[in-house]
Design a protein around this motif. Sequence first.
Motif, PDB file in Angstrom:
ATOM      1  N   ALA A 221       0.927  -1.200  -0.143  1.00 39.56           N
ATOM      2  CA  ALA A 221      -0.076  -0.213   0.093  1.00 39.56           C
ATOM      3  C   ALA A 221       0.917   1.161   0.048  1.00 39.56           C
ATOM      4  CB  ALA A 221      -0.776   0.105   1.188  1.00 39.56           C
ATOM      5  N   LEU A 222       1.995   1.260   0.851  1.00 44.54           N
ATOM      6  CA  LEU A 222       2.817   2.206   0.925  1.00 44.54           C
ATOM      7  C   LEU A 222       3.384   2.672  -0.400  1.00 44.54           C
ATOM      8  CD1 LEU A 222       4.326   4.851   2.435  1.00 44.54           C
ATOM      9  CD2 LEU A 222       5.784   3.235   3.273  1.00 44.54           C
ATOM     10  N   THR A 223       3.779   1.577  -0.990  1.00 46.16           N
ATOM     11  CA  THR A 223       4.604   1.640  -2.473  1.00 46.16           C
ATOM     12  C   THR A 223       3.674   2.255  -3.405  1.00 46.16           C
ATOM     13  OG1 THR A 223       6.010  -0.258  -1.833  1.00 46.16           O
ATOM     14  CG2 THR A 223       5.718   0.385  -4.319  1.00 46.16           C
ATOM     15  N   VAL A 224       2.447   1.815  -3.656  1.00 41.33           N
ATOM     16  CA  VAL A 224       1.449   2.524  -4.520  1.00 41.33           C
ATOM     17  C   VAL A 224       1.129   3.705  -4.084  1.00 41.33           C
ATOM     18  CG1 VAL A 224      -0.718   2.121  -5.713  1.00 41.33           C
ATOM     19  CG2 VAL A 224       0.577   0.109  -4.899  1.00 41.33           C
ATOM     20  N   ALA A 225       0.833   4.108  -2.942  1.00 40.80           N
ATOM     21  CA  ALA A 225       0.837   5.530  -2.482  1.00 40.80           C
ATOM     22  C   ALA A 225       1.706   6.500  -2.936  1.00 40.80           C
ATOM     23  CB  ALA A 225       0.737   5.639  -1.009  1.00 40.80           C
TER      24      ALA A 225
ATOM     25  N   TYR B 127       7.037  -5.067  -8.291  1.00 35.81           N
ATOM     26  CA  TYR B 127       6.160  -5.477  -9.108  1.00 35.81           C
ATOM     27  C   TYR B 127       4.861  -4.500  -8.847  1.00 35.81           C
ATOM     28  CZ  TYR B 127       1.988  -7.988 -10.717  1.00 35.81           C
ATOM     29  OH  TYR B 127       0.840  -8.597 -11.457  1.00 35.81           O
ATOM     30  N   ALA B 128       4.822  -3.938  -7.495  1.00 42.56           N
ATOM     31  CA  ALA B 128       3.663  -3.124  -7.105  1.00 42.56           C
ATOM     32  C   ALA B 128       3.995  -1.592  -7.749  1.00 42.56           C
ATOM     33  CB  ALA B 128       3.578  -2.950  -5.727  1.00 42.56           C
ATOM     34  N   ARG B 129       5.076  -1.456  -7.800  1.00 42.17           N
ATOM     35  CA  ARG B 129       5.466   0.062  -8.297  1.00 42.17           C
ATOM     36  C   ARG B 129       5.258  -0.017  -9.801  1.00 42.17           C
ATOM     37  NH1 ARG B 129      10.460   0.378  -6.176  1.00 42.17           N
ATOM     38  NH2 ARG B 129       9.647   1.568  -4.438  1.00 42.17           N
TER      39      ARG B 129
ATOM     40  N   GLN C  43      -5.237  -7.039  -6.203  1.00 39.23           N
ATOM     41  CA  GLN C  43      -6.429  -6.127  -5.602  1.00 39.23           C
ATOM     42  C   GLN C  43      -5.974  -4.957  -4.605  1.00 39.23           C
ATOM     43  OE1 GLN C  43      -9.619  -6.250  -6.364  1.00 39.23           O
ATOM     44  NE2 GLN C  43     -10.624  -8.294  -5.805  1.00 39.23           N
ATOM     45  N   ILE C  44      -4.942  -5.130  -4.061  1.00 42.71           N
ATOM     46  CA  ILE C  44      -4.467  -4.135  -2.756  1.00 42.71           C
ATOM     47  C   ILE C  44      -3.861  -3.135  -4.052  1.00 42.71           C
ATOM     48  CG2 ILE C  44      -2.798  -3.422  -1.330  1.00 42.71           C
ATOM     49  CD1 ILE C  44      -3.213  -6.226   0.016  1.00 42.71           C
ATOM     50  N   VAL C  45      -2.905  -3.402  -5.008  1.00 42.33           N
ATOM     51  CA  VAL C  45      -2.374  -2.206  -5.821  1.00 42.33           C
ATOM     52  C   VAL C  45      -3.714  -1.364  -6.540  1.00 42.33           C
ATOM     53  CG1 VAL C  45      -1.188  -1.900  -8.050  1.00 42.33           C
ATOM     54  CG2 VAL C  45      -0.363  -3.580  -6.186  1.00 42.33           C
ATOM     55  N   GLY C  46      -4.581  -2.195  -7.062  1.00 43.62           N
ATOM     56  CA  GLY C  46      -5.757  -1.626  -7.681  1.00 43.62           C
ATOM     57  C   GLY C  46      -6.612  -0.765  -6.758  1.00 43.62           C
ATOM     58  N   PHE C  47      -6.722  -1.119  -5.404  1.00 38.55           N
ATOM     59  CA  PHE C  47      -7.517  -0.395  -4.575  1.00 38.55           C
ATOM     60  C   PHE C  47      -6.695   0.961  -4.208  1.00 38.55           C
ATOM     61  CE2 PHE C  47      -8.204   0.672   0.029  1.00 38.55           C
ATOM     62  CZ  PHE C  47      -9.389   1.276   0.139  1.00 38.55           C
ATOM     63  N   ILE C  48      -5.459   0.902  -3.868  1.00 39.03           N
ATOM     64  CA  ILE C  48      -4.809   2.110  -3.335  1.00 39.03           C
ATOM     65  C   ILE C  48      -4.918   2.991  -4.543  1.00 39.03           C
ATOM     66  CG2 ILE C  48      -2.500   3.024  -2.431  1.00 39.03           C
ATOM     67  CD1 ILE C  48      -4.180   1.144  -0.471  1.00 39.03           C
ATOM     68  N   GLY C  49      -4.458   2.709  -5.725  1.00 41.57           N
ATOM     69  CA  GLY C  49      -4.683   3.627  -6.839  1.00 41.57           C
ATOM     70  C   GLY C  49      -6.028   4.290  -6.918  1.00 41.57           C
ATOM     71  N   PHE C  50      -7.123   3.343  -6.698  1.00 42.76           N
ATOM     72  CA  PHE C  50      -8.522   4.109  -6.669  1.00 42.76           C
ATOM     73  C   PHE C  50      -8.468   4.966  -5.425  1.00 42.76           C
ATOM     74  CE2 PHE C  50     -12.741   3.318  -4.431  1.00 42.76           C
ATOM     75  CZ  PHE C  50     -13.480   3.919  -5.283  1.00 42.76           C
ATOM     76  N   GLN C  51      -8.079   4.696  -4.194  1.00 42.61           N
ATOM     77  CA  GLN C  51      -8.305   5.366  -3.202  1.00 42.61           C
ATOM     78  C   GLN C  51      -7.514   6.645  -3.244  1.00 42.61           C
ATOM     79  OE1 GLN C  51      -6.365   3.846   0.380  1.00 42.61           O
ATOM     80  NE2 GLN C  51      -7.537   5.223   1.632  1.00 42.61           N
ATOM     81  N   ALA C  52      -6.162   6.541  -3.892  1.00 45.36           N
ATOM     82  CA  ALA C  52      -5.415   7.845  -4.280  1.00 45.36           C
ATOM     83  C   ALA C  52      -6.302   8.881  -5.168  1.00 45.36           C
ATOM     84  CB  ALA C  52      -4.243   7.452  -4.703  1.00 45.36           C
ATOM     85  N   ARG C  53      -6.849   8.300  -6.117  1.00 42.90           N
ATOM     86  CA  ARG C  53      -7.567   9.133  -6.999  1.00 42.90           C
ATOM     87  C   ARG C  53      -8.884   9.903  -6.466  1.00 42.90           C
ATOM     88  NH1 ARG C  53      -4.178   5.997  -9.468  1.00 42.90           N
ATOM     89  NH2 ARG C  53      -3.052   6.741 -11.515  1.00 42.90           N
ATOM     90  N   VAL C  54      -9.583   9.175  -5.735  1.00 40.72           N
ATOM     91  CA  VAL C  54     -10.816   9.851  -5.076  1.00 40.72           C
ATOM     92  C   VAL C  54     -10.317  10.747  -4.112  1.00 40.72           C
ATOM     93  CG1 VAL C  54     -12.749   9.192  -3.525  1.00 40.72           C
ATOM     94  CG2 VAL C  54     -12.110   7.695  -5.478  1.00 40.72           C
TER      95      VAL C  54
ATOM     96  N   GLY D  24      -2.768  -7.672 -14.387  1.00 40.15           N
ATOM     97  CA  GLY D  24      -2.268  -8.448 -13.348  1.00 40.15           C
ATOM     98  C   GLY D  24      -2.479  -9.759 -13.049  1.00 40.15           C
ATOM     99  N   LEU D  25      -3.419 -10.173 -13.916  1.00 45.24           N
ATOM    100  CA  LEU D  25      -4.011 -11.594 -13.321  1.00 45.24           C
ATOM    101  C   LEU D  25      -4.490 -12.343 -14.969  1.00 45.24           C
ATOM    102  CD1 LEU D  25      -6.537 -10.813 -10.524  1.00 45.24           C
ATOM    103  CD2 LEU D  25      -4.227 -11.862 -10.476  1.00 45.24           C
ATOM    104  N   GLY D  26      -3.887 -11.748 -16.081  1.00 42.73           N
ATOM    105  CA  GLY D  26      -4.154 -12.431 -16.895  1.00 42.73           C
ATOM    106  C   GLY D  26      -3.526 -11.696 -18.533  1.00 42.73           C
ATOM    107  N   SER D  27      -3.835 -12.420 -19.682  1.00 41.76           N
ATOM    108  CA  SER D  27      -3.344 -11.667 -20.956  1.00 41.76           C
ATOM    109  C   SER D  27      -4.094 -12.489 -21.831  1.00 41.76           C
ATOM    110  CB  SER D  27      -1.750 -12.138 -20.916  1.00 41.76           C
ATOM    111  OG  SER D  27      -1.584 -13.509 -20.820  1.00 41.76           O
ATOM    112  N   ALA D  28      -3.882 -12.116 -23.166  1.00 42.60           N
ATOM    113  CA  ALA D  28      -4.317 -12.680 -24.273  1.00 42.60           C
ATOM    114  C   ALA D  28      -4.006 -14.349 -24.258  1.00 42.60           C
ATOM    115  CB  ALA D  28      -3.556 -12.262 -25.363  1.00 42.60           C
ATOM    116  N   PRO D  29      -4.558 -15.152 -25.165  1.00 46.68           N
ATOM    117  CA  PRO D  29      -4.385 -16.719 -25.034  1.00 46.68           C
ATOM    118  C   PRO D  29      -3.088 -16.845 -25.487  1.00 46.68           C
ATOM    119  CG  PRO D  29      -6.347 -16.068 -25.710  1.00 46.68           C
ATOM    120  CD  PRO D  29      -6.033 -14.701 -25.640  1.00 46.68           C
TER     121      PRO D  29
END
Length: 389
Positions: free
Chosen positions: A89-93, A131-133, A165-176, A375-380
Amino acid sequence: MEQRRFSGKSHWYHETQARTCHADVQPLVPEAARVNDRFLLDLVVPDDVLHAHHAWLTVARHAGDHLLPDTVTPSRLATLTAYDRLSTALTVAQVSGVQRLCNHYAARLAPLPGPDSSRESNRRLAQITQYARQLASSPTLIDARARIQLAEVGLTDADRVTFNQIVGFIGFQARVIAVLQALNGQPARWLPGIDIQQDAPVERFAAAAPQWQPDIPLPAPGYLRPEQTQALADAQRIEAMQPLAEGLVGDEAALSLLSALVEALYQGPDAALVALISARINGSSDCFARMTRAISDAALSDAVRNGERALLAWSHNHPRERALIQAAQALTRSPDRFSAAHLQPVSDVDVTRDVLLRLLGLTALCGWLNRLKIGLGSAPSGQTAASSG
């Protein structure tokens, strides 16, 4: 003159090597950990704004409490500790540059004991920090190799889901928080900022982009608990949650909270536009393709795909859309630089404050969804890497 020496995590930019000393360590702003509202971090917000957006803000608070609790009991299948989560969380912040957020997560992280000082633990912490950064600042750097490297340092499939999920959530929180501080005329960044996120290359957005697939094992329907089955069914009824939902169902509470946020914020005729802008900047080709199908103006989709010059040419005769696009771009690329100056042009084209805040909340949420896809997938297998995500 004797040099001053600092130890521990009494700063924003925390170390990526463990320490064994558990002496009292104070962050720069220790009181930042003690807030009544862990999502808005006790930011002063007008009562009418809190009332109008109470539903989705409440869901966001629950999501933060779920993903970043004070205590965590690791298990064989879920190894992320409270230190791992708050360090991420701190890294993304830090990447976001929103100082209120940095102060809060630095203060919560400071008193926690880090992992042991073994070579394996240091390598693991360094890998998840890198990875988080990268996912937070330059999502297109994340590829299959980066995802494999998380497994190589011991993250399980369940860990990977929670971690993303944590990386995505902190980015969301920061922008709100950045949007609401701009509403108050306050800066989000008090110290020198970081580089602005660059738009993803146009090559990722081929006209016939391959379908996204998760690269984590999906649960067999017969092995789902009743609450997981219900959470999955609820999520799959929301177009924007497809096909993410199956990969997230292992943590059904997080899935339900994310689905509720999407359902609350993805409303109105301009929702697809800001979602398209977010996907284009972050490089999620699957999200971009889905939003393209939701927009009837093919010229607009082509302009967004082809980059800034084409988009400026299209928006010349569309002042309302131009104002929304510019606000969504600024928030997506650099929340630390978002200010009241980005809100005024949208107000000038008769977009109400509540509609604007919901659309910018959606912009922030789309960044979360984009990063989950990357972060969780890609093209076939066999499809071009340029179209992954």
